[in-house]
Design a protein around this motif. Structure first.
Motif, PDB file in Angstrom:
ATOM      1  N   MET A   1       0.832  -1.204   0.000  1.00 49.67           N
ATOM      2  CA  MET A   1       0.000   0.000   0.000  1.00 49.67           C
ATOM      3  C   MET A   1       0.868   1.257   0.000  1.00 49.67           C
ATOM      4  SD  MET A   1      -2.888  -1.433  -0.220  1.00 49.67           S
ATOM      5  CE  MET A   1      -3.937   0.006  -0.192  1.00 49.67           C
ATOM      6  N   ALA A   2       2.028   1.171   0.669  1.00 48.73           N
ATOM      7  CA  ALA A   2       2.949   2.311   0.639  1.00 48.73           C
ATOM      8  C   ALA A   2       3.449   2.552  -0.778  1.00 48.73           C
ATOM      9  CB  ALA A   2       4.124   2.062   1.581  1.00 48.73           C
ATOM     10  N   GLU A   3       3.721   1.470  -1.484  1.00 55.78           N
ATOM     11  CA  GLU A   3       4.200   1.598  -2.867  1.00 55.78           C
ATOM     12  C   GLU A   3       3.131   2.193  -3.771  1.00 55.78           C
ATOM     13  OE1 GLU A   3       5.325  -2.362  -3.787  1.00 55.78           O
ATOM     14  OE2 GLU A   3       7.284  -2.225  -2.806  1.00 55.78           O
ATOM     15  N   ARG A   4       1.883   2.109  -3.333  1.00 50.86           N
ATOM     16  CA  ARG A   4       0.778   2.660  -4.124  1.00 50.86           C
ATOM     17  C   ARG A   4       0.387   4.061  -3.685  1.00 50.86           C
ATOM     18  NH1 ARG A   4      -2.587  -1.314  -6.947  1.00 50.86           N
ATOM     19  NH2 ARG A   4      -1.280  -3.142  -7.311  1.00 50.86           N
ATOM     20  N   GLY A   5       1.224   4.685  -2.876  1.00 54.07           N
ATOM     21  CA  GLY A   5       1.048   6.107  -2.578  1.00 54.07           C
ATOM     22  C   GLY A   5       0.411   6.431  -1.255  1.00 54.07           C
ATOM     23  N   PHE A   6       0.142   5.435  -0.434  1.00 53.25           N
ATOM     24  CA  PHE A   6      -0.490   5.693   0.863  1.00 53.25           C
ATOM     25  C   PHE A   6       0.575   5.817   1.956  1.00 53.25           C
ATOM     26  CE2 PHE A   6      -3.626   3.431  -1.663  1.00 53.25           C
ATOM     27  CZ  PHE A   6      -4.794   4.137  -1.420  1.00 53.25           C
ATOM     28  N   VAL A   7       0.384   6.777   2.865  1.00 58.20           N
ATOM     29  CA  VAL A   7       1.192   6.807   4.080  1.00 58.20           C
ATOM     30  C   VAL A   7       0.755   5.598   4.903  1.00 58.20           C
ATOM     31  CG1 VAL A   7       1.771   8.075   6.170  1.00 58.20           C
ATOM     32  CG2 VAL A   7       1.332   9.315   4.034  1.00 58.20           C
ATOM     33  N   THR A   8       1.657   4.661   5.132  1.00 60.26           N
ATOM     34  CA  THR A   8       1.256   3.363   5.675  1.00 60.26           C
ATOM     35  C   THR A   8       2.015   3.030   6.945  1.00 60.26           C
ATOM     36  OG1 THR A   8       0.842   2.598   3.421  1.00 60.26           O
ATOM     37  CG2 THR A   8       0.988   0.913   5.124  1.00 60.26           C
ATOM     38  N   LEU A   9       1.270   2.657   7.981  1.00 60.74           N
ATOM     39  CA  LEU A   9       1.838   2.196   9.240  1.00 60.74           C
ATOM     40  C   LEU A   9       1.446   0.736   9.432  1.00 60.74           C
ATOM     41  CD1 LEU A   9       3.131   2.548  12.075  1.00 60.74           C
ATOM     42  CD2 LEU A   9       0.882   3.310  12.880  1.00 60.74           C
ATOM     43  N   ALA A  10       2.437  -0.144   9.496  1.00 58.50           N
ATOM     44  CA  ALA A  10       2.207  -1.562   9.791  1.00 58.50           C
ATOM     45  C   ALA A  10       2.670  -1.844  11.211  1.00 58.50           C
ATOM     46  CB  ALA A  10       2.964  -2.448   8.800  1.00 58.50           C
ATOM     47  N   PHE A  11       1.886  -2.586  11.965  1.00 62.76           N
ATOM     48  CA  PHE A  11       2.259  -2.860  13.345  1.00 62.76           C
ATOM     49  C   PHE A  11       1.826  -4.256  13.758  1.00 62.76           C
ATOM     50  CE2 PHE A  11      -1.998  -1.034  13.438  1.00 62.76           C
ATOM     51  CZ  PHE A  11      -2.685  -1.843  14.342  1.00 62.76           C
ATOM     52  N   ASP A  12       2.584  -4.836  14.679  1.00 66.73           N
ATOM     53  CA  ASP A  12       2.167  -6.072  15.334  1.00 66.73           C
ATOM     54  C   ASP A  12       1.261  -5.688  16.506  1.00 66.73           C
ATOM     55  OD1 ASP A  12       3.619  -7.809  13.714  1.00 66.73           O
ATOM     56  OD2 ASP A  12       5.420  -7.627  14.950  1.00 66.73           O
ATOM     57  N   PRO A  13       0.270  -6.517  16.821  1.00 66.14           N
ATOM     58  CA  PRO A  13      -0.592  -6.221  17.976  1.00 66.14           C
ATOM     59  C   PRO A  13       0.215  -6.198  19.273  1.00 66.14           C
ATOM     60  CG  PRO A  13      -1.572  -7.906  16.575  1.00 66.14           C
ATOM     61  CD  PRO A  13      -0.158  -7.734  16.106  1.00 66.14           C
ATOM     62  N   SER A  14      -0.294  -5.485  20.259  1.00 64.32           N
ATOM     63  CA  SER A  14       0.363  -5.432  21.562  1.00 64.32           C
ATOM     64  C   SER A  14       0.687  -6.833  22.070  1.00 64.32           C
ATOM     65  CB  SER A  14      -0.543  -4.732  22.582  1.00 64.32           C
ATOM     66  OG  SER A  14      -0.745  -3.391  22.254  1.00 64.32           O
ATOM     67  N   TYR A  15       1.842  -6.951  22.712  1.00 65.51           N
ATOM     68  CA  TYR A  15       2.312  -8.187  23.348  1.00 65.51           C
ATOM     69  C   TYR A  15       2.785  -9.259  22.372  1.00 65.51           C
ATOM     70  CZ  TYR A  15      -0.527  -5.946  26.943  1.00 65.51           C
ATOM     71  OH  TYR A  15      -1.077  -5.017  27.806  1.00 65.51           O
ATOM     72  N   THR A  16       2.831  -8.948  21.085  1.00 62.61           N
ATOM     73  CA  THR A  16       3.271  -9.934  20.103  1.00 62.61           C
ATOM     74  C   THR A  16       4.336  -9.333  19.191  1.00 62.61           C
ATOM     75  OG1 THR A  16       1.686  -9.386  18.336  1.00 62.61           O
ATOM     76  CG2 THR A  16       0.933 -10.891  20.054  1.00 62.61           C
ATOM     77  N   GLY A  17       5.160 -10.212  18.609  1.00 60.27           N
ATOM     78  CA  GLY A  17       6.109  -9.789  17.589  1.00 60.27           C
ATOM     79  C   GLY A  17       6.992  -8.644  18.023  1.00 60.27           C
ATOM     80  N   GLU A  18       7.042  -7.597  17.179  1.00 65.48           N
ATOM     81  CA  GLU A  18       7.912  -6.453  17.438  1.00 65.48           C
ATOM     82  C   GLU A  18       7.270  -5.412  18.347  1.00 65.48           C
ATOM     83  OE1 GLU A  18      11.115  -6.525  16.455  1.00 65.48           O
ATOM     84  OE2 GLU A  18      10.516  -8.533  15.818  1.00 65.48           O
ATOM     85  N   SER A  19       6.004  -5.608  18.731  1.00 67.73           N
ATOM     86  CA  SER A  19       5.367  -4.683  19.671  1.00 67.73           C
ATOM     87  C   SER A  19       5.744  -5.057  21.094  1.00 67.73           C
ATOM     88  CB  SER A  19       3.844  -4.715  19.503  1.00 67.73           C
ATOM     89  OG  SER A  19       3.468  -4.110  18.287  1.00 67.73           O
ATOM     90  N   GLY A  20       5.669  -4.083  21.999  1.00 71.58           N
ATOM     91  CA  GLY A  20       6.042  -4.302  23.381  1.00 71.58           C
ATOM     92  C   GLY A  20       4.895  -4.818  24.224  1.00 71.58           C
ATOM     93  N   GLY A  21       5.140  -4.846  25.533  1.00 71.14           N
ATOM     94  CA  GLY A  21       4.110  -5.243  26.475  1.00 71.14           C
ATOM     95  C   GLY A  21       4.341  -6.620  27.065  1.00 71.14           C
TER      96      GLY A  21
END
Length: 266
Positions: A1-21
């Motif tokens: 979606m970023a490549e298609r011109g959108f300002v895009t924020l991708a995130f892992d849900p809280s407590y998983t992956g690269e997110s904290g908690g």
């Protein structure tokens, strides 16, 4: 979606992956719905973002949280889901609502007693996000880790997830379903939190639901499409299963998603 011109924020849900908690690898319908509103907070603070033109795109189980967030956060101007799961329904009723009333009571009692065990042990035991029963009708306890090899004539759903999480295609050493598991008590909050109770409040903001033709989860998108108010659209991708729409670039309908957001965030 970023490549298609959108300002895009991708995130892992809280407590998983690269997110904290802490604790790690726990899901919560309330917290993970809030994650989407927190993402909107962050995007809206960026100088390059028009606060009136923010949309949400969710995948698999957390796409249900994207929809739920939109029911109470009008800053989400358009919401799309891909391979959507209703995790409250899945966890509290199992696939295709197959739990009996007695089985639902057994699951509630199991996770309730597990809280005592976790409190006594001082740690969180791993477990299934959707508690299974064996052929004798007993709860299967343990970790939600896919087998290292598929059995003969595997269940198609198991085979599809195995092909994603246990191969280089989607494997990650810290990934839930690859090598780690949810906490055993994760299901409790999902029994208490019914998603989409206010889904009509998304209207007149638009909804796009994308599902694979052969996806075992297809009925979730179809049922939400029936429940939601206009404007709404259901797109069924020919020949695609549930996990195809995670990463198969030739099957993910990027043109449709681009068209949807370009039209509704203008």
């Amino acid at each position: 979606m970023a490549e298609r011109g959108f300002v895009t924020l991708a995130f892992d849900p809280s407590y998983t992956g690269e997110s904290g908690g802490e604790p790690r690898n726990v899901a919560s319908p309330d917290i993970n719905t809030e994650d989407f509103s927190a993402a909107v907070d962050y995007l809206g603070l960026q100088a390059s973002v028009d606060r009136k033109r923010i949309g949400a795109l969710g995948i698999c189980g957390f796409s249900g949280m994207a929809l739920t967030a939109a029911t109470s956060d009008s800053r989400i101007s358009a919401v799309a889901t891909v391979s959507m799961y209703d995790m409250s329904r899945s966890i509290s009723r199992s696939h295709q609502d197959s739990y009996t009333q007695e089985q639902r009571r057994q699951v509630i009692d199991y996770i309730s007693q597990q809280r005592w065990a976790d409190a006594e042990n001082g740690n969180y035991s791993p477990g299934f996000h959707e508690v299974p029963f064996d052929e004798k009708g007993n709860i299967v306890k343990g970790q939600r880790i896919l087998p290292e090899s598929l059995p003969g004539n595997p269940d198609p759903v198991l085979a599809a997830f195995f092909d994603y999480y246990k191969t280089p295609r989607g494997f990650h050493p810290r990934g839930i379903n690859s090598t780690t598991a949810w906490t055993a008590t994760t299901p409790m909050s999902f029994f208490s939190f019914s998603m989409y109770a206010n889904i009509e409040m998304i209207s007149p903001r638009p909804i796009l639901l994308v599902a694979g033709e052969n996806a075992h989860s297809r009925y979730y998108s179809e049922d939400v499409h029936k429940m939601a108010s206009e404007p709404k659209e259901l797109v069924i991708v020919p020949g695609a299963d549930h996990v195809d729409l995670y990463d198969q670039m030739d099957k993910i309908p990027f043109n449709k998603l681009t068209e949807f957001f370009a039209k509704n965030l203008k």
